[in-house]
Design a protein around this motif. Structure first.
Motif, PDB file in Angstrom:
ATOM      1  N   SER A  81      24.569 -30.972   5.870  1.00 41.48           N
ATOM      2  CA  SER A  81      25.295 -30.611   4.649  1.00 41.48           C
ATOM      3  C   SER A  81      26.464 -31.566   4.417  1.00 41.48           C
ATOM      4  O   SER A  81      26.777 -32.402   5.269  1.00 41.48           O
ATOM      5  CB  SER A  81      25.834 -29.179   4.755  1.00 41.48           C
ATOM      6  OG  SER A  81      26.937 -29.137   5.637  1.00 41.48           O
ATOM      7  N   THR A  82      27.139 -31.380   3.276  1.00 44.71           N
ATOM      8  CA  THR A  82      28.317 -32.192   2.978  1.00 44.71           C
ATOM      9  C   THR A  82      29.528 -31.772   3.817  1.00 44.71           C
ATOM     10  O   THR A  82      30.563 -32.422   3.765  1.00 44.71           O
ATOM     11  CB  THR A  82      28.672 -32.119   1.477  1.00 44.71           C
ATOM     12  OG1 THR A  82      28.850 -30.750   1.112  1.00 44.71           O
ATOM     13  CG2 THR A  82      27.580 -32.743   0.626  1.00 44.71           C
ATOM     14  N   ALA A  83      29.385 -30.710   4.603  1.00 41.99           N
ATOM     15  CA  ALA A  83      30.427 -30.328   5.557  1.00 41.99           C
ATOM     16  C   ALA A  83      30.283 -31.118   6.865  1.00 41.99           C
ATOM     17  O   ALA A  83      31.171 -31.076   7.712  1.00 41.99           O
ATOM     18  CB  ALA A  83      30.367 -28.834   5.836  1.00 41.99           C
ATOM     19  N   SER A  84      29.183 -31.846   7.010  1.00 40.13           N
ATOM     20  CA  SER A  84      28.953 -32.683   8.197  1.00 40.13           C
ATOM     21  C   SER A  84      29.858 -33.910   8.124  1.00 40.13           C
ATOM     22  O   SER A  84      30.386 -34.234   7.063  1.00 40.13           O
ATOM     23  CB  SER A  84      27.478 -33.113   8.243  1.00 40.13           C
ATOM     24  OG  SER A  84      26.632 -31.987   8.253  1.00 40.13           O
ATOM     25  N   PRO A  85      30.040 -34.623   9.252  1.00 42.30           N
ATOM     26  CA  PRO A  85      30.907 -35.810   9.242  1.00 42.30           C
ATOM     27  C   PRO A  85      30.458 -36.859   8.216  1.00 42.30           C
ATOM     28  O   PRO A  85      29.274 -37.181   8.129  1.00 42.30           O
ATOM     29  CB  PRO A  85      30.775 -36.354  10.662  1.00 42.30           C
ATOM     30  CG  PRO A  85      30.390 -35.165  11.489  1.00 42.30           C
ATOM     31  CD  PRO A  85      29.525 -34.324  10.590  1.00 42.30           C
ATOM     32  N   LEU A  86      31.431 -37.377   7.462  1.00 37.97           N
ATOM     33  CA  LEU A  86      31.156 -38.411   6.464  1.00 37.97           C
ATOM     34  C   LEU A  86      30.873 -39.738   7.164  1.00 37.97           C
ATOM     35  O   LEU A  86      31.663 -40.201   7.984  1.00 37.97           O
ATOM     36  CB  LEU A  86      32.355 -38.569   5.527  1.00 37.97           C
ATOM     37  CG  LEU A  86      32.260 -39.653   4.464  1.00 37.97           C
ATOM     38  CD1 LEU A  86      31.176 -39.308   3.434  1.00 37.97           C
ATOM     39  CD2 LEU A  86      33.612 -39.836   3.774  1.00 37.97           C
ATOM     40  N   ILE A  87      29.734 -40.349   6.828  1.00 36.96           N
ATOM     41  CA  ILE A  87      29.397 -41.679   7.349  1.00 36.96           C
ATOM     42  C   ILE A  87      30.049 -42.744   6.490  1.00 36.96           C
ATOM     43  O   ILE A  87      30.620 -43.711   6.990  1.00 36.96           O
ATOM     44  CB  ILE A  87      27.864 -41.880   7.388  1.00 36.96           C
ATOM     45  CG1 ILE A  87      27.230 -40.899   8.368  1.00 36.96           C
ATOM     46  CG2 ILE A  87      27.515 -43.330   7.741  1.00 36.96           C
ATOM     47  CD1 ILE A  87      25.714 -40.866   8.320  1.00 36.96           C
ATOM     48  N   GLY A  88      29.963 -42.574   5.153  1.00 37.38           N
ATOM     49  CA  GLY A  88      30.557 -43.541   4.245  1.00 37.38           C
ATOM     50  C   GLY A  88      30.238 -43.225   2.806  1.00 37.38           C
ATOM     51  O   GLY A  88      29.342 -42.444   2.507  1.00 37.38           O
ATOM     52  N   THR A  89      30.994 -43.869   1.897  1.00 36.72           N
ATOM     53  CA  THR A  89      30.812 -43.721   0.462  1.00 36.72           C
ATOM     54  C   THR A  89      30.696 -45.111  -0.142  1.00 36.72           C
ATOM     55  O   THR A  89      31.483 -45.996   0.200  1.00 36.72           O
ATOM     56  CB  THR A  89      31.991 -42.946  -0.158  1.00 36.72           C
ATOM     57  OG1 THR A  89      32.022 -41.633   0.420  1.00 36.72           O
ATOM     58  CG2 THR A  89      31.864 -42.829  -1.659  1.00 36.72           C
ATOM     59  N   TYR A  90      29.728 -45.288  -1.048  1.00 33.25           N
ATOM     60  CA  TYR A  90      29.428 -46.608  -1.605  1.00 33.25           C
ATOM     61  C   TYR A  90      29.339 -46.557  -3.117  1.00 33.25           C
ATOM     62  O   TYR A  90      28.834 -45.589  -3.670  1.00 33.25           O
ATOM     63  CB  TYR A  90      28.112 -47.137  -1.021  1.00 33.25           C
ATOM     64  CG  TYR A  90      28.180 -47.255   0.475  1.00 33.25           C
ATOM     65  CD1 TYR A  90      28.533 -48.453   1.071  1.00 33.25           C
ATOM     66  CD2 TYR A  90      27.923 -46.159   1.295  1.00 33.25           C
ATOM     67  CE1 TYR A  90      28.621 -48.563   2.453  1.00 33.25           C
ATOM     68  CE2 TYR A  90      28.018 -46.255   2.666  1.00 33.25           C
ATOM     69  CZ  TYR A  90      28.371 -47.460   3.243  1.00 33.25           C
ATOM     70  OH  TYR A  90      28.474 -47.558   4.605  1.00 33.25           O
ATOM     71  N   ALA A  91      29.828 -47.631  -3.783  1.00 31.28           N
ATOM     72  CA  ALA A  91      29.806 -47.717  -5.236  1.00 31.28           C
ATOM     73  C   ALA A  91      29.676 -49.170  -5.677  1.00 31.28           C
ATOM     74  O   ALA A  91      29.888 -50.096  -4.883  1.00 31.28           O
ATOM     75  CB  ALA A  91      31.075 -47.110  -5.819  1.00 31.28           C
ATOM     76  N   VAL A  92      29.358 -49.361  -6.949  1.00 29.66           N
ATOM     77  CA  VAL A  92      29.207 -50.645  -7.630  1.00 29.66           C
ATOM     78  C   VAL A  92      28.082 -51.421  -6.962  1.00 29.66           C
ATOM     79  O   VAL A  92      26.934 -51.031  -7.063  1.00 29.66           O
ATOM     80  CB  VAL A  92      30.540 -51.404  -7.719  1.00 29.66           C
ATOM     81  CG1 VAL A  92      30.394 -52.606  -8.637  1.00 29.66           C
ATOM     82  CG2 VAL A  92      31.658 -50.500  -8.226  1.00 29.66           C
ATOM     83  N   SER A  93      28.367 -52.503  -6.255  1.00 27.98           N
ATOM     84  CA  SER A  93      27.296 -53.264  -5.602  1.00 27.98           C
ATOM     85  C   SER A  93      27.532 -53.408  -4.104  1.00 27.98           C
ATOM     86  O   SER A  93      26.898 -54.224  -3.443  1.00 27.98           O
ATOM     87  CB  SER A  93      27.145 -54.643  -6.248  1.00 27.98           C
ATOM     88  OG  SER A  93      28.358 -55.358  -6.121  1.00 27.98           O
TER      89      SER A  93
END
Length: 123
Positions: free
Chosen positions: A76-88
């Motif tokens: 779930s989104t309550a799990s540890p965040l690996i990363g967030t990506y945007a644009v290119s």
């Protein structure tokens, strides 16, 4: 909409997919852009217990920083965040490392434009 191909997983909200193969696309599929104003979450579970889901991105682009893809190491989104990506800034290879092997993906897009999205091989 694009025709559904075998093992083609399209980003949809609150989806749970049990697989070890296929291609993961944004909601536009392999040939269309994604839509404005979305907030969707999908969880991948390995088809075989003891394995880990991995996504290898071959293409990735969003219309701006308000459209982004986040990865969580677990069910779930309550799990540890690996990363967030945007644009290119491509995610490259993202893999689960938790005991269940699950990987959760959340995509958010604002209303300011759309882009081609992504394609990732599931392994």
């Amino acid at each position: 909409t694009s025709p559904v191909q075998p093992n083609q997983i399209i980003m949809t909200n609150n989806a749970s997919v049990k697989t070890c193969t296929g291609t993961f696309y944004d909601q536009g599929g392999s040939s269309n852009d994604y839509e404005n104003n979305t907030d969707q979450t999908i969880t991948f579970t390995p088809a075989t217990a003891g394995q880990y889901v991995q996504l290898v991105f071959s293409t990735f682009t969003t219309a701006g920083l308000g459209d982004y893809l986040s990865f969580y190491d677990g069910p779930s989104t309550a799990s540890p965040l690996i990363g967030t990506y945007a644009v290119s800034a491509t995610p490259g290879t993202i893999g689960a490392s938790n005991g269940t092997g699950q990987l959760t993906v959340r995509f958010i897009s604002d209303g300011l434009g759309i882009a081609a999205g992504w394609a990732a091989t599931i392994s």
